[in-house]
Design an enzyme around this catalytic site. Sequence first.
Site, PDB file in Angstrom:
ATOM      1  N   ARG A 179       0.931  -1.300   0.186  1.00  0.00           N
ATOM      2  CA  ARG A 179       0.057  -0.009   0.031  1.00  0.00           C
ATOM      3  C   ARG A 179       0.831   1.134  -0.024  1.00  0.00           C
ATOM      4  NH1 ARG A 179      -3.409  -3.243  -1.219  1.00  0.00           N
ATOM      5  NH2 ARG A 179      -5.455  -3.564  -0.350  1.00  0.00           N
TER       6      ARG A 179
ATOM      7  N   HIS B 231      -0.346  -0.425 -10.561  1.00  0.00           N
ATOM      8  CA  HIS B 231      -1.047  -1.482  -9.640  1.00  0.00           C
ATOM      9  C   HIS B 231      -1.369  -2.605 -10.681  1.00  0.00           C
ATOM     10  CE1 HIS B 231      -3.574  -1.536  -5.818  1.00  0.00           C
ATOM     11  NE2 HIS B 231      -3.203  -2.697  -6.185  1.00  0.00           N
TER      12      HIS B 231
END
Length: 333
Positions: free
Chosen positions: A243, A291
């Site tokens: 994250r 991502h």
Amino acid sequence: MKKRAMFIGNESRINDVYNSQIQEELSTIADFYPAVIHKDNLDEHAAALRTIEIAFSTWGMPSLSREEIQRYFPNLKALFYAAGSVQNFARPFLQQDIAVVSAWAANAVPVAEYTAAQIVLANKGFFQSALNCKTKRRESSKYARSFPGNWNAKVGILGAGMIGKKVIEFLKPYQLEIHVFDPYLPDSAAQKLGVQKKELSEIFSQCHTISNHLANLPATVGILNRTHFELMLPNATFINTARGLQVVEADLIQALRAVPTRTAVLDVTYPEPVQPESDLLKLDNVILTPHIAGSNPSEVTRMAQYIVEEFRRYLQQEALQYQVTLTMLETMA
């Protein structure tokens, strides 16, 4: 008699993950409600939903309160989630004694594959040497030779959860010295994995490549900061597939500016995507990917297949392999 079941969440996402073959297989072992349920049509289908025992979902699963669960799903016994983290919705279901099953193990596979590949390349000095090879071949070659390669290189793994353990497994064919930071990893488990437990400061000051797999929890927000990035070796690589919020990006940027031979490979940032004015876009020693470490379109079916297998175990009253508990939520991603 087949158990009454439903799909709940974003219909498009559900059809992407549970492809036609998977849905056909599920329909042979459960009696599915004809409509996909979401937060906006709960009242419309309220009467029929009272008979539902099993729910299937994936990304886009709505967050419901305990009161909503009691009102609309009084007979729900289990929720099967074909995706990774359940942090955003699981607690009210678990507090109602509804079993929650996640395919996080399936989603861990592509992340670990991506990460292991990046680590192997990082240990060869791939990223910056590849960027400079066309225009500065001699300097690029010299830079690459300052890296250890994959023979006895020190690799730091932050977090030995499902993904971290899978990365360690994928790296076993290489002669690497793997250090792990994970306060929840017992010494016996570390010994079984063949890794050395270390503190964050030791990993950042000693490892050639450092990969972040810490769980997404309030306690890990900003956990990686100047204290650690300033310790990085001159040619170290930091990889983040966990994250963006776990990294104080200003501190990482400062460390990369101070020593340009350091490298960051970031598949996640905060905010995401990177803002146009961010220095991450200006630094040659920052490699950004959008991502992509998680499941790609053809890989998401693996998660649905895990869920089908878990549902079959549930029907046979066998032990579930990927059931989530309230205690697990305290430390898992």
